[in-house]
Motif scaffolding. Sequence first.
Motif, PDB file in Angstrom:
ATOM      1  N   ILE A 398      28.447  83.835-147.914  1.00  0.00           N
ATOM      2  CA  ILE A 398      27.352  83.739-146.942  1.00  0.00           C
ATOM      3  C   ILE A 398      27.778  84.349-145.608  1.00  0.00           C
ATOM      4  O   ILE A 398      27.016  85.100-144.979  1.00  0.00           O
ATOM      5  CB  ILE A 398      26.927  82.274-146.772  1.00  0.00           C
ATOM      6  CG1 ILE A 398      26.345  81.734-148.078  1.00  0.00           C
ATOM      7  CG2 ILE A 398      25.909  82.137-145.638  1.00  0.00           C
ATOM      8  CD1 ILE A 398      25.985  80.263-148.027  1.00  0.00           C
ATOM      9  N   ALA A 401      27.835  88.171-145.862  1.00  0.00           N
ATOM     10  CA  ALA A 401      26.480  88.725-145.853  1.00  0.00           C
ATOM     11  C   ALA A 401      25.897  88.748-144.447  1.00  0.00           C
ATOM     12  O   ALA A 401      25.269  89.728-144.028  1.00  0.00           O
ATOM     13  CB  ALA A 401      25.578  87.905-146.792  1.00  0.00           C
ATOM     14  N   ILE A 402      26.119  87.686-143.686  1.00  0.00           N
ATOM     15  CA  ILE A 402      25.615  87.646-142.310  1.00  0.00           C
ATOM     16  C   ILE A 402      26.342  88.660-141.435  1.00  0.00           C
ATOM     17  O   ILE A 402      25.726  89.371-140.636  1.00  0.00           O
ATOM     18  CB  ILE A 402      25.767  86.220-141.735  1.00  0.00           C
ATOM     19  CG1 ILE A 402      24.869  85.231-142.487  1.00  0.00           C
ATOM     20  CG2 ILE A 402      25.431  86.199-140.244  1.00  0.00           C
ATOM     21  CD1 ILE A 402      25.076  83.785-142.083  1.00  0.00           C
ATOM     22  N   SER A 405      25.297  92.474-142.059  1.00  0.00           N
ATOM     23  CA  SER A 405      23.893  92.853-141.872  1.00  0.00           C
ATOM     24  C   SER A 405      23.422  92.437-140.484  1.00  0.00           C
ATOM     25  O   SER A 405      23.201  91.243-140.243  1.00  0.00           O
ATOM     26  CB  SER A 405      23.006  92.189-142.942  1.00  0.00           C
ATOM     27  OG  SER A 405      21.637  92.408-142.676  1.00  0.00           O
ATOM     28  N   LYS A 407      20.544  92.804-139.166  1.00  0.00           N
ATOM     29  CA  LYS A 407      19.214  92.194-139.262  1.00  0.00           C
ATOM     30  C   LYS A 407      19.321  90.748-139.724  1.00  0.00           C
ATOM     31  O   LYS A 407      18.689  89.846-139.157  1.00  0.00           O
ATOM     32  CB  LYS A 407      18.350  92.980-140.239  1.00  0.00           C
ATOM     33  CG  LYS A 407      16.932  92.439-140.381  1.00  0.00           C
ATOM     34  CD  LYS A 407      16.121  93.248-141.382  1.00  0.00           C
ATOM     35  CE  LYS A 407      15.887  94.648-140.863  1.00  0.00           C
ATOM     36  NZ  LYS A 407      14.986  95.423-141.772  1.00  0.00           N
ATOM     37  N   LEU A 408      20.156  90.498-140.764  1.00  0.00           N
ATOM     38  CA  LEU A 408      20.346  89.129-141.242  1.00  0.00           C
ATOM     39  C   LEU A 408      21.019  88.279-140.178  1.00  0.00           C
ATOM     40  O   LEU A 408      20.714  87.084-140.037  1.00  0.00           O
ATOM     41  CB  LEU A 408      21.178  89.142-142.523  1.00  0.00           C
ATOM     42  CG  LEU A 408      21.433  87.787-143.193  1.00  0.00           C
ATOM     43  CD1 LEU A 408      20.113  87.124-143.560  1.00  0.00           C
ATOM     44  CD2 LEU A 408      22.316  87.958-144.427  1.00  0.00           C
ATOM     45  N   ALA A 409      21.944  88.878-139.409  1.00  0.00           N
ATOM     46  CA  ALA A 409      22.619  88.128-138.343  1.00  0.00           C
ATOM     47  C   ALA A 409      21.620  87.689-137.282  1.00  0.00           C
ATOM     48  O   ALA A 409      21.694  86.573-136.772  1.00  0.00           O
ATOM     49  CB  ALA A 409      23.721  88.985-137.721  1.00  0.00           C
ATOM     50  N   ARG A 410      20.695  88.588-136.920  1.00  0.00           N
ATOM     51  CA  ARG A 410      19.686  88.218-135.917  1.00  0.00           C
ATOM     52  C   ARG A 410      18.803  87.087-136.400  1.00  0.00           C
ATOM     53  O   ARG A 410      18.421  86.209-135.625  1.00  0.00           O
ATOM     54  CB  ARG A 410      18.833  89.444-135.574  1.00  0.00           C
ATOM     55  CG  ARG A 410      19.517  90.458-134.696  1.00  0.00           C
ATOM     56  CD  ARG A 410      18.518  91.440-134.124  1.00  0.00           C
ATOM     57  NE  ARG A 410      17.866  92.211-135.167  1.00  0.00           N
ATOM     58  CZ  ARG A 410      18.309  93.396-135.601  1.00  0.00           C
ATOM     59  NH1 ARG A 410      19.395  93.927-135.073  1.00  0.00           N
ATOM     60  NH2 ARG A 410      17.663  94.047-136.554  1.00  0.00           N
ATOM     61  N   LEU A 411      18.483  87.100-137.695  1.00  0.00           N
ATOM     62  CA  LEU A 411      17.598  86.070-138.239  1.00  0.00           C
ATOM     63  C   LEU A 411      18.323  84.745-138.463  1.00  0.00           C
ATOM     64  O   LEU A 411      17.746  83.674-138.257  1.00  0.00           O
ATOM     65  CB  LEU A 411      16.985  86.552-139.564  1.00  0.00           C
ATOM     66  CG  LEU A 411      16.046  87.759-139.479  1.00  0.00           C
ATOM     67  CD1 LEU A 411      15.616  88.189-140.873  1.00  0.00           C
ATOM     68  CD2 LEU A 411      14.831  87.434-138.624  1.00  0.00           C
ATOM     69  N   SER A 412      19.584  84.820-138.900  1.00  0.00           N
ATOM     70  CA  SER A 412      20.291  83.599-139.306  1.00  0.00           C
ATOM     71  C   SER A 412      21.120  82.975-138.199  1.00  0.00           C
ATOM     72  O   SER A 412      21.439  81.783-138.269  1.00  0.00           O
ATOM     73  CB  SER A 412      21.199  83.899-140.498  1.00  0.00           C
ATOM     74  OG  SER A 412      22.176  84.862-140.146  1.00  0.00           O
ATOM     75  N   GLN A 413      21.507  83.778-137.185  1.00  0.00           N
ATOM     76  CA  GLN A 413      22.408  83.231-136.170  1.00  0.00           C
ATOM     77  C   GLN A 413      21.847  81.998-135.472  1.00  0.00           C
ATOM     78  O   GLN A 413      22.586  81.038-135.245  1.00  0.00           O
ATOM     79  CB  GLN A 413      22.770  84.298-135.138  1.00  0.00           C
ATOM     80  CG  GLN A 413      23.799  83.798-134.126  1.00  0.00           C
ATOM     81  CD  GLN A 413      24.123  84.829-133.070  1.00  0.00           C
ATOM     82  OE1 GLN A 413      24.000  86.026-133.306  1.00  0.00           O
ATOM     83  NE2 GLN A 413      24.520  84.376-131.896  1.00  0.00           N
TER      84      GLN A 413
END
Length: 582
Positions: A398, A401-402, A405, A407-413
């Motif tokens: 996990i 993956a964060i 990416s 984009k994923l970092a911006r969404l999940s952070q």
Amino acid sequence: MKLFRSAQYQPVGPDDGQGGLSLPWADLAVGLGTLGLLYVVARVGAESFVRFHPPDVIPAINLDPRNLPNYAARSTLRMFLALIASTLFTFVYGYAAARNRRAERVLVPLLDILQSVPVLGFLSVTVTAFIALFRGSLLGLEAASIFAIFTGQAWNMTFSFYQSLRTVPSELEEMTTLYRLSKWERFTRLELPSAALGLVWNGMMSFGGGWFFLAASESISVLNRQYTLPGLGSYVAMAIEAKDIQALCWAIATMVLLVVLIDQFFWKPLVTLADRYKVELTGGEERRFWVVDLWRAASLPQRFQRLTGPTLHTIDRWLSAATCVGIQRETKQRSRTGDRVFNAIVIAITIGLMVGAARFVLSGVGFREVVHASVLGAATGARVLVLIVFSTIVWTPIGVAIGLSPKLARLSQPLVQICASFPANFLFPFATLVFIKLGITLNWGSMLLMALGAQWYLLFNVIGGAQAIPNDLREMATSLGLRGWRRWKFLIGPAIFGTWVTGAITASGGAWNASIVAELVSWGSTTLKAAGLGAYIAEATGKGDWPRIVLGVGLMSVIVVAVNHLVWKRLYALAQKRYQLS
């Protein structure tokens, strides 16, 4: 290389047509925000200088939710003061350990010991000293609370900085030698930028660790005395004692809002800026964030830079001149003699301290108690081992993956930051109720409670390690067709191995520390206890039983240092020799 940046002062140009009297919306937002922050800090800080004469004049906690904004502000100020102290400690201690061979032999094992000493162990010694130092003022108890939070933040950040300094690419090290950079220039142009990304992510995690021990640092029960500081932690402790579910829910909602605000206005801007200092040859997607864009659009920071720039440039030049590296002429024989003398002194001091502690413990509790505490230490150690294995299996993919990416970092952070920064012990009362209703023993339930507070160390280090993988290496792996397991084996695994070791070390230390509050939980008058060294230390601290406090803390330190020496030190050496980005 993006890593090297000029530190020379460059005057900022005119305001691109903006008149001196005009105030665009960016300047208005930055100016009002800065003034508002300074006002809150001054207003809340003034409350630390009120009278304090226990037991006659002591602060009181009111469970009215309208007091929560003030309590939240006071707790947040303590957290940031502790973070500033932790950062300064990190730079000094981590640099000395990484750059001085003799100091490393003492400082790294000592850091292991400090990390393993529970917060309650520090409070047992420091509370009375700080109160006596600031007699008659609440500032003494405030200082003790900030110091306790500091002990929950500093060790993880220091380990991260130390690991970053030891794994700087060798070709960059050679460049600093070739260009005869001074120690100050080497630190500001190479070492600090190369450590920035990992340090920011570990700072976030350490900040979350500070929240975890907030209740223990604001509602202090040591040596048969109770001290209370107004804040979110003491508010939660009071709500648990009163069995007030509604007050707990208000505190949790306030905590979530506070974490989101700190993430938006502090940590995300820092991550955005730190991403500029990745070691890479090709440019990747540049991180952007609205607070950073707003700051850059305003002219007030530029005007402040014009005022302070010449002074900072002068200081930079002076420090560079004062730390010039000369030609070292030291014979091997002299080095060996000095090492032998140094080792002998360290061994003598260590043996003396161990003998003194052993005599104190054995004279107070006896050998049978030592065996009993050792068994409890083995039980807690087994829980820590299960936690590390579980966290590695679940959070490593996990985190990668964060980190890979944007984009994923911006969404999940935001979600990751909330989960990591949210003090898990705020949820302990609800977990205690579930354990009581379902009949779950705390011997098993404590592993879940420890994981809530410690697993994020590993996740954040893996994210930081994945984000630090140069884009040119990622592009090369893609062009060579590396996918799946082969991509993990030849690129991702080696690249994040060093940061995983750092995360596993700090997660292990955090789990040992979290055992203090996870193996002994309560709801009102109902108390659940697990068989472990954490509960042993917590009970001894509450009673003021010094022989058992020294025995528990000393035994925990010995176990942690032994594991670090036999396992983590060897993994660190492997990361430095085989898995550097060189």
